[in-house]
Design a protein around this motif. Structure first.
Motif, PDB file in Angstrom:
ATOM      1  N   VAL B   3       1.628  10.928  10.565  1.00  0.00           N
ATOM      2  CA  VAL B   3       0.919   9.748  10.094  1.00  0.00           C
ATOM      3  C   VAL B   3      -0.206   9.473  11.071  1.00  0.00           C
ATOM      4  CG1 VAL B   3       1.115   7.306   9.609  1.00  0.00           C
ATOM      5  CG2 VAL B   3       3.021   8.822   9.146  1.00  0.00           C
ATOM      6  N   ASP B   4      -1.424   9.394  10.607  1.00  0.00           N
ATOM      7  CA  ASP B   4      -2.485   9.147  11.570  1.00  0.00           C
ATOM      8  C   ASP B   4      -2.792   7.655  11.667  1.00  0.00           C
ATOM      9  OD1 ASP B   4      -3.819   8.777   9.284  1.00  0.00           O
ATOM     10  OD2 ASP B   4      -5.096  10.532   9.456  1.00  0.00           O
ATOM     11  N   GLU B   5      -3.630   7.350  12.654  1.00  0.00           N
ATOM     12  CA  GLU B   5      -3.894   5.949  12.962  1.00  0.00           C
ATOM     13  C   GLU B   5      -4.527   5.222  11.775  1.00  0.00           C
ATOM     14  OE1 GLU B   5      -5.152   8.195  15.740  1.00  0.00           O
ATOM     15  OE2 GLU B   5      -3.126   8.043  16.478  1.00  0.00           O
ATOM     16  N   ASP B   6      -5.342   5.964  11.026  1.00  0.00           N
ATOM     17  CA  ASP B   6      -6.001   5.341   9.880  1.00  0.00           C
ATOM     18  C   ASP B   6      -4.994   4.745   8.911  1.00  0.00           C
ATOM     19  OD1 ASP B   6      -8.465   5.787  10.708  1.00  0.00           O
ATOM     20  OD2 ASP B   6      -8.933   7.462   9.377  1.00  0.00           O
ATOM     21  N   GLU B   7      -3.876   5.452   8.771  1.00  0.00           N
ATOM     22  CA  GLU B   7      -2.878   4.980   7.815  1.00  0.00           C
ATOM     23  C   GLU B   7      -2.261   3.656   8.276  1.00  0.00           C
ATOM     24  OE1 GLU B   7       0.182   7.702   5.593  1.00  0.00           O
ATOM     25  OE2 GLU B   7      -1.335   8.897   6.615  1.00  0.00           O
ATOM     26  N   LEU B   8      -2.040   3.555   9.584  1.00  0.00           N
ATOM     27  CA  LEU B   8      -1.488   2.309  10.113  1.00  0.00           C
ATOM     28  C   LEU B   8      -2.499   1.185   9.897  1.00  0.00           C
ATOM     29  CD1 LEU B   8       0.659   0.730  11.709  1.00  0.00           C
ATOM     30  CD2 LEU B   8      -0.483   1.420  13.796  1.00  0.00           C
ATOM     31  N   ILE B   9      -3.769   1.486  10.185  1.00  0.00           N
ATOM     32  CA  ILE B   9      -4.813   0.476  10.004  1.00  0.00           C
ATOM     33  C   ILE B   9      -4.865   0.059   8.536  1.00  0.00           C
ATOM     34  CG2 ILE B   9      -7.306   0.090  10.041  1.00  0.00           C
ATOM     35  CD1 ILE B   9      -7.435   1.624  12.622  1.00  0.00           C
ATOM     36  N   GLN B  10      -4.803   1.033   7.656  1.00  0.00           N
ATOM     37  CA  GLN B  10      -4.847   0.731   6.219  1.00  0.00           C
ATOM     38  C   GLN B  10      -3.663  -0.146   5.817  1.00  0.00           C
ATOM     39  OE1 GLN B  10      -7.516   1.640   4.403  1.00  0.00           O
ATOM     40  NE2 GLN B  10      -6.641   0.229   2.942  1.00  0.00           N
ATOM     41  N   PHE B  11      -2.506   0.191   6.360  1.00  0.00           N
ATOM     42  CA  PHE B  11      -1.287  -0.569   6.036  1.00  0.00           C
ATOM     43  C   PHE B  11      -1.445  -2.025   6.471  1.00  0.00           C
ATOM     44  CE2 PHE B  11       2.835  -2.139   7.649  1.00  0.00           C
ATOM     45  CZ  PHE B  11       3.528  -2.177   6.446  1.00  0.00           C
ATOM     46  N   LEU B  12      -1.925  -2.227   7.704  1.00  0.00           N
ATOM     47  CA  LEU B  12      -2.086  -3.585   8.204  1.00  0.00           C
ATOM     48  C   LEU B  12      -3.188  -4.312   7.445  1.00  0.00           C
ATOM     49  CD1 LEU B  12      -1.717  -2.939  12.021  1.00  0.00           C
ATOM     50  CD2 LEU B  12      -0.058  -3.969  10.491  1.00  0.00           C
ATOM     51  N   PHE B  13      -4.202  -3.571   7.067  1.00  0.00           N
ATOM     52  CA  PHE B  13      -5.304  -4.149   6.303  1.00  0.00           C
ATOM     53  C   PHE B  13      -4.778  -4.685   4.963  1.00  0.00           C
ATOM     54  CE2 PHE B  13      -9.060  -3.843   3.548  1.00  0.00           C
ATOM     55  CZ  PHE B  13      -9.945  -4.570   4.315  1.00  0.00           C
ATOM     56  N   ASP B  14      -3.911  -3.899   4.327  1.00  0.00           N
ATOM     57  CA  ASP B  14      -3.332  -4.318   3.044  1.00  0.00           C
ATOM     58  C   ASP B  14      -2.465  -5.561   3.216  1.00  0.00           C
ATOM     59  OD1 ASP B  14      -4.540  -2.288   1.790  1.00  0.00           O
ATOM     60  OD2 ASP B  14      -2.792  -0.966   1.723  1.00  0.00           O
ATOM     61  N   LYS B  15      -1.734  -5.593   4.330  1.00  0.00           N
ATOM     62  CA  LYS B  15      -0.796  -6.691   4.561  1.00  0.00           C
ATOM     63  C   LYS B  15      -1.524  -8.004   4.806  1.00  0.00           C
ATOM     64  CE  LYS B  15       3.356  -5.070   4.515  1.00  0.00           C
ATOM     65  NZ  LYS B  15       4.443  -5.654   3.809  1.00  0.00           N
ATOM     66  N   ASN B  16      -2.616  -7.883   5.554  1.00  0.00           N
ATOM     67  CA  ASN B  16      -3.447  -9.047   5.837  1.00  0.00           C
ATOM     68  C   ASN B  16      -2.689 -10.138   6.589  1.00  0.00           C
ATOM     69  OD1 ASN B  16      -5.837 -10.385   5.838  1.00  0.00           O
ATOM     70  ND2 ASN B  16      -5.470 -11.390   3.859  1.00  0.00           N
ATOM     71  N   ASN B 474       3.810  -6.331  -0.403  1.00  0.00           N
ATOM     72  CA  ASN B 474       2.949  -5.291  -0.976  1.00  0.00           C
ATOM     73  C   ASN B 474       3.506  -3.905  -0.736  1.00  0.00           C
ATOM     74  OD1 ASN B 474       1.139  -6.979  -2.047  1.00  0.00           O
ATOM     75  ND2 ASN B 474      -0.328  -6.847  -0.350  1.00  0.00           N
ATOM     76  N   ALA B 475       4.015  -3.700   0.484  1.00  0.00           N
ATOM     77  CA  ALA B 475       4.563  -2.383   0.817  1.00  0.00           C
ATOM     78  C   ALA B 475       5.757  -2.081  -0.078  1.00  0.00           C
ATOM     79  CB  ALA B 475       4.975  -2.356   2.281  1.00  0.00           C
ATOM     80  N   ASP B 476       6.594  -3.100  -0.312  1.00  0.00           N
ATOM     81  CA  ASP B 476       7.747  -2.906  -1.201  1.00  0.00           C
ATOM     82  C   ASP B 476       7.270  -2.521  -2.593  1.00  0.00           C
ATOM     83  OD1 ASP B 476       9.631  -3.546   0.695  1.00  0.00           O
ATOM     84  OD2 ASP B 476       9.498  -5.693   0.274  1.00  0.00           O
ATOM     85  N   ARG B 477       6.252  -3.223  -3.044  1.00  0.00           N
ATOM     86  CA  ARG B 477       5.742  -2.982  -4.387  1.00  0.00           C
ATOM     87  C   ARG B 477       5.252  -1.543  -4.512  1.00  0.00           C
ATOM     88  NH1 ARG B 477       1.485  -6.648  -4.770  1.00  0.00           N
ATOM     89  NH2 ARG B 477       0.096  -4.873  -4.798  1.00  0.00           N
ATOM     90  N   MET B 478       4.528  -1.103  -3.459  1.00  0.00           N
ATOM     91  CA  MET B 478       4.019   0.268  -3.483  1.00  0.00           C
ATOM     92  C   MET B 478       5.151   1.274  -3.507  1.00  0.00           C
ATOM     93  SD  MET B 478       0.901   0.287  -3.789  1.00  0.00           S
ATOM     94  CE  MET B 478       0.626   2.040  -3.576  1.00  0.00           C
ATOM     95  N   ARG B 479       6.210   0.995  -2.729  1.00  0.00           N
ATOM     96  CA  ARG B 479       7.331   1.946  -2.685  1.00  0.00           C
ATOM     97  C   ARG B 479       7.995   2.050  -4.042  1.00  0.00           C
ATOM     98  NH1 ARG B 479       9.153  -0.160   2.006  1.00  0.00           N
ATOM     99  NH2 ARG B 479      11.116  -0.799   1.085  1.00  0.00           N
ATOM    100  N   VAL B 480       8.177   0.893  -4.686  1.00  0.00           N
ATOM    101  CA  VAL B 480       8.806   0.906  -6.011  1.00  0.00           C
ATOM    102  C   VAL B 480       7.916   1.668  -6.989  1.00  0.00           C
ATOM    103  CG1 VAL B 480       9.473  -0.532  -7.971  1.00  0.00           C
ATOM    104  CG2 VAL B 480      10.098  -1.226  -5.668  1.00  0.00           C
TER     105      VAL B 480
END
Lengths: 145, 489
Positions: B3-16, B474-480
């Motif tokens: 998992v690269d750093e961009d993915e973590l940034i994207q994840f946090l960006f989505d979470k807001n 949001n993360a839960d929703r994406m996983r489902v």
């Protein structure tokens, strides 16, 4: 009809403290017989998965068949509790569900939970003053059943 | 999985908002320790302002200031990489070919040592071999030698790799070294194409044509396009012109415009190059029914549909083959003429339709062998093809049946029921139950495609389970969502 107790105001500042306070209250009311069993059980449930439902509301639950019907206890926290929340709103209201899996009134509880999920119902729940107002708030939305 | 750093940034960006490291680790499928290590790496890029805030008892959050400047930050990061440096170097050499550039001047802005220069040249030579191009390094003066068509192809691919052609508007930004006049001129040519064709050239083919014209203008100005003198087309090229005589005339017009703009006379073959781009674009007026398509296009489209049908075990409407044929036809043109098209959605397609995409890649390989295609079908093209099937599968998805479970069947599961019903109206919630009664209740409502639960437990009958939080983030929703899609295959 839902059996409901209100217990103002929870003074503890930690999760365990809140459970102790609620446990004491339940013991006094003779709803539970052993406070430590109660705390262990509720904490175990929390370990399986968080009961925080967002907007500063948590719904811990405890299963027992020592009571006739399921009931809910509403606690409002006096201070900010040391309780991590994913949506960063500190826990302000605790709705403790004491559930008898065989109670005939469980359908009412299901309905209550579904209404909690409706948009806006969790907003400012801390500003509700008594259980009548609380019930009114949660009966405003249509049943999703 | 890395998992690269961009993915973590994207994840946090989505979470807001604040997220616990544990949640982030869970969502990205790594350990919490890895998350902290990534934060350290990310924050090391900017000493004054941490990009990810870490607060005790609250968790991690993307710095709001950073969010505003997200794009610029990422590009700054990649600017530093040796790969970026080599791409830039290669571009300036390619544009100037066959002229020589002094090694000193070329590498001066990068402040690199001799050994790095040597290494860069070696890697660049290797990369250019693919295009039958050579770097000539006599007397510390560098130049690229090879056929014009190969140079163009190399430029195109390097540009695509550098991600510069996301959209034509990118050229209005100062970061790009295209001058305003060139930009206006090329856009005006696209406008002219549009008015003659009676429609805009669809994305991403407009980018392709833009980049082609940009390369042409820049090449003619900076380097030297070797002029063949006499114009000689082979059999295949003549047939292409005959079949698309209107488009060829249009291409000739544009070429004359460019001649006038540059004040030179370009080789006549330029009109043919442009024609190849035009026939490779999927123009909607050209959309014809599959029966009128050439045999090869028809056969390939049907082959894709048959293979996907067999692999998924699902009926697929013949309309997909017809839709697909309208894509396959220009795609074959692209493969024949070495025109590369970039799929901006490729990453998303890989994430959302991973299995389908893999399947298409396998089928594409078979297609290349079976139909003797000249070059392999790129992942970008496979992504487009996958989308045709994904669109169909989503429109005709079978109703998924799910069960929702929590410890009591009264608490969080009821809450989830409402949230899931809102988010996924297409799924049927077959039962809401407790872990204790799961076995009994589930048997009454089988078959079940997926169990969604707020607590982890072992399901029977190999039914997949997704554990989500009562918040249903949001993360839960994406996983489902991902799980529901996976189960579609």
């Amino acid at each position: 009809m839902i059996n409901m107790f209100t217990q103002y105001i929870l003074k503890a500042q930690s999760k365990r403290g809140i459970y102790c306070e609620l446990g004491n209250f339940l013991e006094k009311k003779k709803i539970i017989s052993n406070i430590w069993n109660f705390i262990a059980e509720v904490e175990l449930r929390d370990q399986y998965g968080s009961t925080n439902i967002g907007n500063g509301v948590a719904v811990p639950h405890y299963q027992t068949d020592q009571i006739d019907t399921s009931l809910v206890i509403i606690g409002v926290c006096h201070d900010v509790i040391d309780w991590p929340t994913p949506d960063s709103i500190p826990i302000g209201v605790i709705l403790l569900f004491i559930i008898n899996p065989h109670s005939a009134r469980n359908d009412n509880f299901k309905c209550l939970m579904r209404n909690l999920a409706s948009k806006g119902n969790l907003d400012d729940l801390t500003s509700v003053h008594d259980k009548e107002e609380f019930l009114l708030r949660l009966s405003e939305t249509p049943n999703y059943g | 999985m890395r998992v690269d750093e961009d993915e973590l940034i994207q994840f946090l960006f989505d979470k807001n908002d604040f997220v616990t490291a544990g949640d982030a680790a869970f969502a990205l499928n790594v350990s919490a320790k890895t998350i902290y290590r990534m934060i350290k790496v990310i924050n090391a890029h900017n000493e004054n302002l941490p990009i990810i805030e870490v607060k005790r008892n609250r968790g991690l959050r993307l710095n709001r200031y950073y969010e505003l400047h997200q794009k610029s930050y990422i590009s700054n990061l990649s600017d530093q990489s040796p790969i970026e440096r080599r791409n830039s170097l290669m571009l300036s050499l390619l544009f100037k070919a066959p002229f020589k550039v002094s090694e000193y001047h070329l590498f001066k802005p990068y402040f690199v040592s001799h050994s790095v220069i040597k290494n860069d040249l070696k890697i660049m030579s290797n990369q250019l071999q693919k295009y039958e191009l050579k770097i000539d390094n006599g007397d510390h003066r560098l130049s690229i030698i090879g056929a014009e068509i190969n140079i163009r192809q190399a430029i195109n691919e390097v540009l695509l790799r550098m991600n510069r052609f996301e959209n034509t508007l990118d050229f209005t930004s100062n970061s790009f070294d295209l001058n305003m006049y060139d930009q206006k001129f090329i856009l005006s040519q696209l406008g002219e194409l549009k008015s003659y064709l009676g429609e805009s050239i669809p994305f991403p083919y407009n980018i392709n044509i833009f980049s082609h014209l940009y390369i042409l203008v820049k090449r003619s100005r900076e380097g030297k396009v070797l002029n063949n003198g006499n114009l000689h087309f082979d059999e295949k090229q003549r047939r292409l012109i005959q079949e698309n005589i209107d488009l060829y005339n249009l291409a000739k017009r544009i070429k004359i415009n460019i001649d006038r703009y540059l004040g030179t006379t370009l080789d006549g073959v330029e009109s043919l190059f442009l024609l190849q781009y035009l026939v490779s674009a999927r123009l909607s007026t050209k959309s014809i029914s599959i029966k009128q398509m050439p045999n090869q296009v028809r056969a390939i489209s049907h082959f894709y549909v048959e293979q996907v049908k067999a692999a998924l075990g699902r009926e697929i409407n013949p309309i997909v083959a017809s839709d697909l044929a309208n894509h396959i036809k220009p795609m074959l043109n692209r493969l024949q003429n070495g025109i590369i098209v970039k799929n901006a959605l490729l990453k998303e397609i890989r994430e959302e339709y991973g299995q389908l995409f893999e399947l298409i890649c396998v089928v594409s390989k078979e297609v290349v062998n079976k139909f003797n295609l000249e070059s392999p079908i790129s992942p970008d093209e496979n992504g487009f093809i996958a989308l045709y099937f994904a669109k169909f599968l989503e429109m005709h998805s079978e109703l998924k049946r799910i069960a929702i479970v929590c410890t009591t069947g009264i608490g969080t599961s009821q809450l989830l029921q409402v949230k899931i019903h809102k988010e996924f109206p297409e799924v049927e919630i077959a039962c809401v139950t407790s872990t204790a009664n799961y076995q009994e209740d589930i048997n009454k409502v089988l078959p079940i495609d997926l169990v969604i639960s707020t607590v982890n437990f072992k399901t029977s009958n190999n039914i997949p389970i997704v554990v989500v939080s009562a918040l249903f983030t949001n993360a839960d929703r994406m996983r489902v969502k991902r799980k529901l899609m996976d189960e579609g295959f």
